[in-house]
Scaffold this motif. Structure first.
Motif, PDB file in Angstrom:
ATOM      1  N   ALA A 143       0.844  -1.203   0.000  1.00 19.72           N
ATOM      2  CA  ALA A 143       0.000   0.000   0.000  1.00 19.72           C
ATOM      3  C   ALA A 143       0.873   1.245   0.000  1.00 19.72           C
ATOM      4  O   ALA A 143       0.592   2.222  -0.700  1.00 19.72           O
ATOM      5  CB  ALA A 143      -0.915   0.000   1.220  1.00 19.72           C
ATOM      6  N   PHE A 144       1.981   1.185   0.761  1.00 18.29           N
ATOM      7  CA  PHE A 144       2.893   2.331   0.841  1.00 18.29           C
ATOM      8  C   PHE A 144       3.490   2.649  -0.530  1.00 18.29           C
ATOM      9  O   PHE A 144       3.454   3.791  -0.996  1.00 18.29           O
ATOM     10  CB  PHE A 144       4.005   2.017   1.852  1.00 18.29           C
ATOM     11  CG  PHE A 144       5.016   3.105   1.999  1.00 18.29           C
ATOM     12  CD1 PHE A 144       4.708   4.266   2.701  1.00 18.29           C
ATOM     13  CD2 PHE A 144       6.279   2.993   1.426  1.00 18.29           C
ATOM     14  CE1 PHE A 144       5.638   5.284   2.837  1.00 18.29           C
ATOM     15  CE2 PHE A 144       7.208   4.001   1.556  1.00 18.29           C
ATOM     16  CZ  PHE A 144       6.889   5.153   2.259  1.00 18.29           C
ATOM     17  N   VAL A 145       4.009   1.610  -1.204  1.00 14.30           N
ATOM     18  CA  VAL A 145       4.623   1.833  -2.520  1.00 14.30           C
ATOM     19  C   VAL A 145       3.592   2.365  -3.503  1.00 14.30           C
ATOM     20  O   VAL A 145       3.844   3.319  -4.252  1.00 14.30           O
ATOM     21  CB  VAL A 145       5.254   0.530  -3.049  1.00 14.30           C
ATOM     22  CG1 VAL A 145       5.731   0.713  -4.484  1.00 14.30           C
ATOM     23  CG2 VAL A 145       6.409   0.108  -2.185  1.00 14.30           C
ATOM     24  N   ALA A 146       2.385   1.765  -3.482  1.00 10.80           N
ATOM     25  CA  ALA A 146       1.349   2.195  -4.415  1.00 10.80           C
ATOM     26  C   ALA A 146       0.974   3.653  -4.162  1.00 10.80           C
ATOM     27  O   ALA A 146       0.733   4.418  -5.102  1.00 10.80           O
ATOM     28  CB  ALA A 146       0.117   1.302  -4.283  1.00 10.80           C
ATOM     29  N   THR A 147       0.955   4.057  -2.897  1.00 12.32           N
ATOM     30  CA  THR A 147       0.569   5.432  -2.569  1.00 12.32           C
ATOM     31  C   THR A 147       1.668   6.421  -2.938  1.00 12.32           C
ATOM     32  O   THR A 147       1.412   7.453  -3.535  1.00 12.32           O
ATOM     33  CB  THR A 147       0.274   5.547  -1.065  1.00 12.32           C
ATOM     34  OG1 THR A 147      -0.426   4.393  -0.658  1.00 12.32           O
ATOM     35  CG2 THR A 147      -0.537   6.758  -0.768  1.00 12.32           C
ATOM     36  N   ILE A 148       2.913   6.073  -2.582  1.00 11.54           N
ATOM     37  CA  ILE A 148       4.034   6.951  -2.921  1.00 11.54           C
ATOM     38  C   ILE A 148       4.114   7.118  -4.433  1.00 11.54           C
ATOM     39  O   ILE A 148       4.305   8.211  -4.955  1.00 11.54           O
ATOM     40  CB  ILE A 148       5.369   6.348  -2.398  1.00 11.54           C
ATOM     41  CG1 ILE A 148       5.399   6.363  -0.880  1.00 11.54           C
ATOM     42  CG2 ILE A 148       6.559   7.104  -2.952  1.00 11.54           C
ATOM     43  CD1 ILE A 148       5.407   7.740  -0.295  1.00 11.54           C
TER      44      ILE A 148
END
Lengths: 306, 318
Positions: A133-138
């Motif tokens: 989720a972090f990578v997708a958001t960044i």
């Protein structure tokens, strides 16, 4: 199949021709000329000579005719901003660097993107879910120029483990490729994740599992194969974009590729270079689209080529 | 056949007389069992109900609304302006007078971020609105009319799709000059294509449904069927696509300004501020932080709203 490819290629040629025509007339609408900078303090006669040498005194429609004639006989002309340098030289000098970085970014994006998406679709571990989720958001919220700056600051200036400019060894390729790959990684992992979860809900998955097919085989043979279609559709045009490079990344890491030419050619009114870049990009997109359709049809027989 | 029907009827009549005690009075408290207590909701009320469940999306929506209000009102009442220089107060850190500090010309960074928000948000929302209108009309007509009309219009879409976007964006910026309208035009020139394709696919699928035929049978006009029924029934994916267009437009504007061909100086945009700060990043890293934070937080919030809407609009994803 063969007939289909021929038909698509023909349509592609027509599209490309229309694209060239639009670009040609649009770029002559820009105020200013390629020689505006050098014309100061030059006598009127010399000015006239230069204009004549590049045939810029002719009516635009004649210029267009001449350009097409030269183009189809394989003569792309010389650069107008860099005197006497053939367009072919400019592109063949820059394209290898750009393509290398673009291709490595493409591979990174596909591998990490699919892996991350698949892992987060199946894993129940909180930290894996969080990471993806972090990578997708960044990836969707940080512009590539900021990410490039961040990478340079952390790995180049602070930790000093990666070189921030030049192209001597493989180490030089890491940061530019990562900067280019960030947002595709996010997109691909999202696509994979959502289509995998969708695919797992299908009846044929339940059937395969109830017949006793091993879970691993079900995932790789059935789910992943079908779920990869949206990724293929996204990846085709992505490849075309990545291969022609990015202005930001190339100018930040001082890479002598063609990505930065997309900006400098227009601001320098380098008419011949603008046309060549348009044709290059346009044909890459068209070929990538045809490939996308063929690959999709090969993976999923329900998609028929027509 | 008819004999049988008569027989059944006769039988029915004979059985009609039932004894009194065959029925029992329903107890008072069970009388309302069939009553639907929940207020019936329209589609958009339902979407809002689902959207509210996603806390992250709601927080993001509040953030964007505050941002919009701040961008409109703070510059109106502030004693600073985006271009007022104060050379005795250059590169000041954050303090009570200057919340975000000042830049190398002594301009208040907080107010510049707010002016940047004006530009970014208006470019983002305007671009999304223009794309929405063009995309729906173009894609809708193609999908609904079909045939040669569709063929020709989709070929145009194909041509625009294979345009090198960056090159065209710069071409347009140079032809029409560096102002907010050419930025808008440049962003819109190619981004509506994706939406048009999507709307076309949706309309083509919807038009085969029975309700479309039913509408035609009652005598509804083509415009009504297309825009009232077909487009409205495919509104979910369209809205999601449009919400994602806002951050894309903001990205492009920031990028253009960052490269130096977007909004012209001394107007403040997040992209120009980031570019200005890049030169002095080593000595004044904070000046980089403010515009970057503004860009990233806005992007993040808009994306969360998009995700929330995506979930709320599509019943399958709940």
């Amino acid at each position: 199949m063969f007939k289909y490819i021929i038909k698509r290629l023909l349509v592609g040629v027509v599209t490309l021709f229309a694209l060239m025509t639009i670009t040609f007339f649009l770029m002559h609408l820009i105020p200013g000329s390629p020689f505006a900078g050098e014309m100061q303090g030059v006598s009127a006669e010399v000015k006239e000579q230069i204009i004549k040498a590049y045939q810029l005194d002719q009516p635009i429609i004649v210029q267009y005719g001449t350009y097409l004639k030269n183009f189809f006989s394989g003569n792309f002309g010389n650069s107008m901003a860099r005197k006497g340098v053939p367009i072919v030289t400019i592109i063949s000098n820059g394209l290898p660097y750009t393509a290398k970085i673009g291709l490595s970014a493409f591979i990174v994006a596909i591998v990490i993107g699919i892996l991350l998406g698949a892992v987060s679709a199946f894993s129940k571990k909180a930290w894996i879910q969080g990471l993806s989720a972090f990578v997708a958001t960044i990836g969707v919220s940080v512009p590539s120029f900021l990410f490039a700056l961040f990478l340079m600051y952390v790995f180049g200036v602070h930790l000093k483990i990666l070189p921030i400019m030049g192209l001597k060894s493989w180490k030089h390729f890491i940061m530019p490729s990562l900067a280019l790959a960030l947002s595709p990684v996010a997109m691909i992992s999202r696509l994979t994740r959502s289509s995998l979860t969708e695919e797992m809900r299908q009846d044929y998955m339940t059937l395969a599992l109830s017949k006793g097919t091993p879970y691993r085989r079900v995932i790789f043979k059935h789910a992943l194969k079908n779920a990869v279609i949206p990724v293929v559709t996204y990846a085709g045009p992505l490849l075309a974009t990545l291969l022609t490079g990015s202005f930001v990344v190339e100018s930040m890491f001082t890479i002598p590729g063609i990505g930065s030419e997309f900006v400098s050619s227009v601001s320098g009114r380098d008419y011949t270079l603008i046309m060549a870049l348009t044709v290059l990009y346009g044909s890459l997109v068209i070929i990538a689209n045809i490939l996308t359709d063929i690959i999709s049809a090969m993976i999923d027989p329900r998609i028929r080529l027509k | 056949m008819s004999e049988m029907v008569e027989n059944v009827k006769l039988e029915d009549n004979t059985n009609l007389e039932l004894p009194e005690n065959a029925f029992e009075k329903l107890p008072e408290d069970e009388k309302n069992n069939e009553f639907i207590a929940m207020k019936s909701r329209s589609y958009f009320q339902d979407v809002w109900f689902q959207f509210k469940k996603n806390k992250l999306a709601v927080v993001s929506l509040v953030f964007i609304i505050i941002m919009i209000l701040a961008a409109i009102f703070i510059p109106m009442f502030s004693r600073y302006s985006y271009d007022a220089q104060d050379l005795s107060n250059t590169n000041v850190g954050p303090c009570l007078d200057h919340w975000f500090g000042t830049d190398k010309f002594g301009r208040d960074i907080f107010i510049r971020v707010m002016y940047g928000a004006r530009i970014s948000l208006s470019v983002g929302f305007a671009a999304a609105a223009i794309n929405l209108v063009i995309g729906i009309i173009w894609g809708g007509l193609c999908g609904y009319i079909g045939g040669n009309f569709d063929m020709i219009l989709m070929r145009i879409v194909d041509i625009i799709y294979s345009v090198p976007t960056l090159l065209y964006v710069i071409l347009i910026m140079l032809i029409f000059g560096s102002n907010i309208f050419s930025v808008l035009l440049a962003i819109c020139i190619s981004s509506w294509v994706g939406l048009a394709r999507q709307v076309r696919a949706q309309v083509m699928a919807q038009k085969e449904q029975e309700y479309a035929l039913a509408a035609r049978v009652i005598g509804a006009s083509d415009t009504r069927i297309l825009f009232k029924h077909l487009v409205k029934n495919s509104i979910g994916p369209i809205i999601v696509n449009t919400t994602l267009m806002v951050p894309n437009a903001i990205f492009t504007e920031a990028f253009l300004s960052f490269v130096g061909i977007g909004i012209s100086i001394p107007m403040a945009s997040w992209g120009t501020m980031a570019n200005d700060a890049r030169a002095i990043m080593m000595t004044q890293p904070l000046q980089m932080v403010w515009p970057v934070m503004a860009i990233c937080l806005t992007m993040l919030a808009l994306n969360f709203i998009g995700d929330g809407l995506n979930q709320a609009l599509d019943p399958k994803k709940r």
